[in-house]
Write a protein that holds these residues in place. Structure first.
Motif, mmCIF file in Angstrom:
data_model
loop_
_atom_site.group_PDB
_atom_site.id
_atom_site.type_symbol
_atom_site.label_atom_id
_atom_site.label_comp_id
_atom_site.label_asym_id
_atom_site.label_seq_id
_atom_site.Cartn_x
_atom_site.Cartn_y
_atom_site.Cartn_z
ATOM 1 N N UNK A 25 0.861 -1.183 0.000
ATOM 2 C CA UNK A 25 0.000 0.000 0.000
ATOM 3 C C UNK A 25 0.892 1.225 0.000
ATOM 4 N N UNK A 26 0.711 2.057 -1.019
ATOM 5 C CA UNK A 26 1.555 3.233 -1.154
ATOM 6 C C UNK A 26 0.922 4.482 -0.545
ATOM 7 N N UNK A 27 -0.264 4.349 -0.017
ATOM 8 C CA UNK A 27 -0.927 5.497 0.591
ATOM 9 C C UNK A 27 -1.733 6.280 -0.423
ATOM 10 N N UNK A 28 -2.231 7.404 0.027
ATOM 11 C CA UNK A 28 -3.042 8.277 -0.819
ATOM 12 C C UNK A 28 -2.137 9.023 -1.783
ATOM 13 N N UNK A 29 -2.601 9.153 -3.015
ATOM 14 C CA UNK A 29 -1.798 9.864 -4.005
ATOM 15 C C UNK A 29 -1.717 11.344 -3.666
ATOM 16 N N UNK A 30 -0.573 11.899 -3.839
ATOM 17 C CA UNK A 30 -0.407 13.327 -3.608
ATOM 18 C C UNK A 30 -0.537 14.053 -4.935
ATOM 19 N N UNK A 31 -1.142 15.221 -4.889
ATOM 20 C CA UNK A 31 -1.355 16.022 -6.093
ATOM 21 C C UNK A 31 -0.306 17.125 -6.113
ATOM 22 N N UNK A 32 0.397 17.211 -7.205
ATOM 23 C CA UNK A 32 1.406 18.244 -7.366
ATOM 24 C C UNK A 32 0.867 19.252 -8.366
ATOM 25 N N UNK A 33 0.325 20.350 -7.871
ATOM 26 C CA UNK A 33 -0.288 21.355 -8.714
ATOM 27 C C UNK A 33 0.667 22.519 -8.892
ATOM 28 N N UNK A 34 0.587 23.134 -10.049
ATOM 29 C CA UNK A 34 1.437 24.293 -10.311
ATOM 30 C C UNK A 34 0.711 25.590 -9.961
ATOM 31 N N UNK A 35 -0.567 25.479 -9.537
ATOM 32 C CA UNK A 35 -1.337 26.672 -9.183
ATOM 33 C C UNK A 35 -1.280 26.913 -7.674
ATOM 34 N N UNK A 36 -1.361 28.168 -7.327
ATOM 35 C CA UNK A 36 -1.452 28.491 -5.908
ATOM 36 C C UNK A 36 -2.918 28.350 -5.476
ATOM 37 N N UNK A 37 -3.159 28.402 -4.168
ATOM 38 C CA UNK A 37 -4.534 28.287 -3.678
ATOM 39 C C UNK A 37 -5.396 29.433 -4.189
ATOM 40 N N UNK A 38 -4.852 30.628 -4.231
ATOM 41 C CA UNK A 38 -5.604 31.802 -4.679
ATOM 42 C C UNK A 38 -5.996 31.656 -6.146
ATOM 43 N N UNK A 39 -5.081 31.160 -6.975
ATOM 44 C CA UNK A 39 -5.392 30.967 -8.390
ATOM 45 C C UNK A 39 -6.470 29.901 -8.572
#
Length: 116
Positions: A25-39
């Motif tokens: 089990x590798x755990x929950x996938x992490x999301x690597x986003x190039x946007x900031x929270x505000x965007x």
């Protein structure tokens, strides 16, 4: 010789059972986003305000309805319909789409009289 075969089959089945449960089990996938929270929030707000582009009336704007009936008479009709005990009576719910006579004219008045 049959004992050897039985032991060999048992060993192979034990190996197969252990191999089938050797999942990691590798755990929950992490999301690597190039946007900031505000965007991302700005895009979400813009998408929410855009409306449902897949809807039937998208782009038609507000539809104006020309009515010749005044507000008081519409309200009076709505109140009368709301107080009708047979308002939701559907003919299709009865045999051969015939509403029984007992349902057509209620014997008891459901309207309330104002007390003096």
């Amino acid at each position: 010789m049959t004992t050897r075969k039985i032991l060999a089959v048992a060993a192979l089945s034990l190996l197969a059972a252990v191999g089938a449960q050797a999942e990691t089990y590798d755990g929950v996938l992490t999301v690597h986003s190039s946007l900031s929270r505000a965007d991302a929030q700005g895009q979400a707000v813009a998408a929410a305000r855009a409306g449902n582009i897949y809807g039937d009336t998208y782009g038609s704007g507000v539809l104006a309805v020309a009515s010749t009936v005044d507000r008081a008479s519409v309200r009076a009709e709505a109140v009368a319909a709301a107080h009708n005990p047979l308002q939701s009576l559907d003919r299709r719910a009865f045999y051969r789409d015939q509403v029984p006579v007992a349902y057509l004219k209620p014997r008891v008045s459901f309207t309330q009289q104002a007390s003096r």
